[in-house]
Design an enzyme around this catalytic site. Structure first.
Site, PDB file in Angstrom:
ATOM      1  N   ARG A  69      -6.544   6.935  17.190  1.00 10.32           N
ATOM      2  CA  ARG A  69      -5.531   5.498  16.853  1.00 10.32           C
ATOM      3  C   ARG A  69      -5.607   5.463  18.312  1.00 10.32           C
ATOM      4  O   ARG A  69      -5.133   4.212  19.409  1.00 10.32           O
ATOM      5  CB  ARG A  69      -4.178   5.889  16.375  1.00 10.32           C
ATOM      6  CG  ARG A  69      -3.202   5.360  16.682  1.00 10.32           C
ATOM      7  CD  ARG A  69      -1.766   5.880  16.875  1.00 10.32           C
ATOM      8  NE  ARG A  69      -0.928   4.627  16.448  1.00 10.32           N
ATOM      9  CZ  ARG A  69      -0.317   4.632  15.256  1.00 10.32           C
ATOM     10  NH1 ARG A  69      -0.502   5.911  13.812  1.00 10.32           N
ATOM     11  NH2 ARG A  69       0.439   3.109  14.488  1.00 10.32           N
ATOM     12  N   LYS A  82       2.526   4.519   1.218  1.00  8.68           N
ATOM     13  CA  LYS A  82       2.180   5.340   2.565  1.00  8.68           C
ATOM     14  C   LYS A  82       1.909   6.475   3.038  1.00  8.68           C
ATOM     15  O   LYS A  82       1.795   7.063   2.187  1.00  8.68           O
ATOM     16  CB  LYS A  82       3.738   5.098   2.947  1.00  8.68           C
ATOM     17  CG  LYS A  82       4.173   6.437   4.199  1.00  8.68           C
ATOM     18  CD  LYS A  82       2.847   5.597   5.683  1.00  8.68           C
ATOM     19  CE  LYS A  82       3.201   6.002   6.730  1.00  8.68           C
ATOM     20  NZ  LYS A  82       2.528   6.939   7.279  1.00  8.68           N
ATOM     21  N   GLU A 139      -7.454   6.498   7.334  1.00  4.40           N
ATOM     22  CA  GLU A 139      -6.999   7.046   7.945  1.00  4.40           C
ATOM     23  C   GLU A 139      -7.552   8.887   7.353  1.00  4.40           C
ATOM     24  O   GLU A 139      -8.164   8.089   5.850  1.00  4.40           O
ATOM     25  CB  GLU A 139      -4.822   7.783   7.481  1.00  4.40           C
ATOM     26  CG  GLU A 139      -3.857   6.604   7.931  1.00  4.40           C
ATOM     27  CD  GLU A 139      -2.940   7.037   7.144  1.00  4.40           C
ATOM     28  OE1 GLU A 139      -2.882   7.514   6.915  1.00  4.40           O
ATOM     29  OE2 GLU A 139      -1.542   5.841   7.159  1.00  4.40           O
ATOM     30  N   ARG A 154      -4.444   8.617  12.127  1.00  5.26           N
ATOM     31  CA  ARG A 154      -5.073   7.389  12.292  1.00  5.26           C
ATOM     32  C   ARG A 154      -6.764   7.918  12.748  1.00  5.26           C
ATOM     33  O   ARG A 154      -7.053   7.797  13.511  1.00  5.26           O
ATOM     34  CB  ARG A 154      -4.048   6.383  12.601  1.00  5.26           C
ATOM     35  CG  ARG A 154      -4.869   4.629  13.450  1.00  5.26           C
ATOM     36  CD  ARG A 154      -4.912   3.620  11.087  1.00  5.26           C
ATOM     37  NE  ARG A 154      -5.386   2.991  11.613  1.00  5.26           N
ATOM     38  CZ  ARG A 154      -4.069   2.239  11.845  1.00  5.26           C
ATOM     39  NH1 ARG A 154      -2.961   1.821  11.716  1.00  5.26           N
ATOM     40  NH2 ARG A 154      -4.401   0.336  11.700  1.00  5.26           N
ATOM     41  N   PHE A 165      -7.929   1.529   4.870  1.00  3.18           N
ATOM     42  CA  PHE A 165      -7.651  -0.174   4.582  1.00  3.18           C
ATOM     43  C   PHE A 165      -8.168  -0.932   5.051  1.00  3.18           C
ATOM     44  O   PHE A 165      -6.911  -2.315   4.759  1.00  3.18           O
ATOM     45  CB  PHE A 165      -5.885   0.474   4.770  1.00  3.18           C
ATOM     46  CG  PHE A 165      -5.453   0.825   6.336  1.00  3.18           C
ATOM     47  CD1 PHE A 165      -5.613   0.391   6.931  1.00  3.18           C
ATOM     48  CD2 PHE A 165      -5.205   3.102   6.074  1.00  3.18           C
ATOM     49  CE1 PHE A 165      -5.103   0.336   8.095  1.00  3.18           C
ATOM     50  CE2 PHE A 165      -4.538   3.172   6.888  1.00  3.18           C
ATOM     51  CZ  PHE A 165      -4.780   2.100   7.973  1.00  3.18           C
ATOM     52  N   GLU A 192       1.036  -0.676   0.301  1.00  5.63           N
ATOM     53  CA  GLU A 192       0.082  -0.103   0.089  1.00  5.63           C
ATOM     54  C   GLU A 192       0.868   1.290  -0.004  1.00  5.63           C
ATOM     55  O   GLU A 192       1.416   0.986   0.618  1.00  5.63           O
ATOM     56  CB  GLU A 192      -0.928   0.340   1.472  1.00  5.63           C
ATOM     57  CG  GLU A 192      -1.738  -0.916   1.040  1.00  5.63           C
ATOM     58  CD  GLU A 192      -3.108  -1.591   2.725  1.00  5.63           C
ATOM     59  OE1 GLU A 192      -3.561  -1.816   3.296  1.00  5.63           O
ATOM     60  OE2 GLU A 192      -2.190  -0.523   3.524  1.00  5.63           O
TER      61      GLU A 192
END
Length: 187
Positions: A78, A58, A107, A63, A147, A56
């Site tokens: 997160r 970056k 994200e 998050r 993701f 993937e």
């Protein structure tokens, strides 16, 4: 991971045995600690450790974990902090998903008008502010990049193979999926 209280899990294991641990599962609106990506020296090392892998891009965003139950949406960070009130643009996006229930991991990124991402600090400034939300929303809109699908329509996908979770995510939020190359694509 699903309880949030290790003592509660330990007590259940000691008093009722391992079978009682099945009651701890992913639930809507109860955030879970994020799974973190691992790194490897090179592609060969990654394949030695994993049966399945994806490559993937970056992204340098914040998050988020998106929980949707009907029109009720909550966004967690997160650190499991509820930031729903700060991100109405992400809430509106989540409400458009073609599913009634979902927990998606991803994200949030602040994008410039030309589609390029702002520096990480700009995204975090937007996510960290709880005053003047509407002004900041206009100045620094957030975009979702997902993701993983952890839960869809009453089914926990946490134990499912990555390829299945990835396919379900693509069905659910195709425009928000982080671009990736699955190993099946390169074999």
């Amino acid at each position: 991971m699903f309880s949030g209280h290790i003592g509660e899990v330990a007590r259940a294991a000691l008093e009722a045995g391992p079978d009682d641990l099945t009651r701890f599962s992913l639930r809507l609106f109860q955030p879970v600690w994020p799974m973190l990506a691992g790194s490897a020296e090179d592609v060969e090392e990654a394949f030695e450790r994993l049966d399945e892998a994806a490559f993937e891009y970056k992204l340098d965003g914040a998050r988020i974990q998106v929980h949707k139950g009907g029109q009720d949406v909550r966004i967690f960070t997160r650190q499991l902090q509820n930031v729903t009130e700060r991100v109405p643009d992400l809430v509106e996006w989540a409400r458009t998903l073609p599913v009634r229930e979902a927990v998606l991991d991803g994200e949030a990124l602040a994008l410039r008008p030309d589609g390029r991402p702002h520096p990480f600090q700009v995204t975090m400034r937007r996510l960290g502010r709880n005053k003047e939300v509407e002004t900041l929303r206009r100045e620094i809109p957030l975009s979702p990049f997902m993701f993983d699908a952890l839960y869809l329509e009453g089914d926990s996908l946490v134990g499912s193979p990555y390829s299945e979770r990835s396919a379900r995510l693509l069905e659910t939020a195709p425009a928000a999926v982080v671009p990736r190359l699955l190993t099946s694509d390169i074999e």
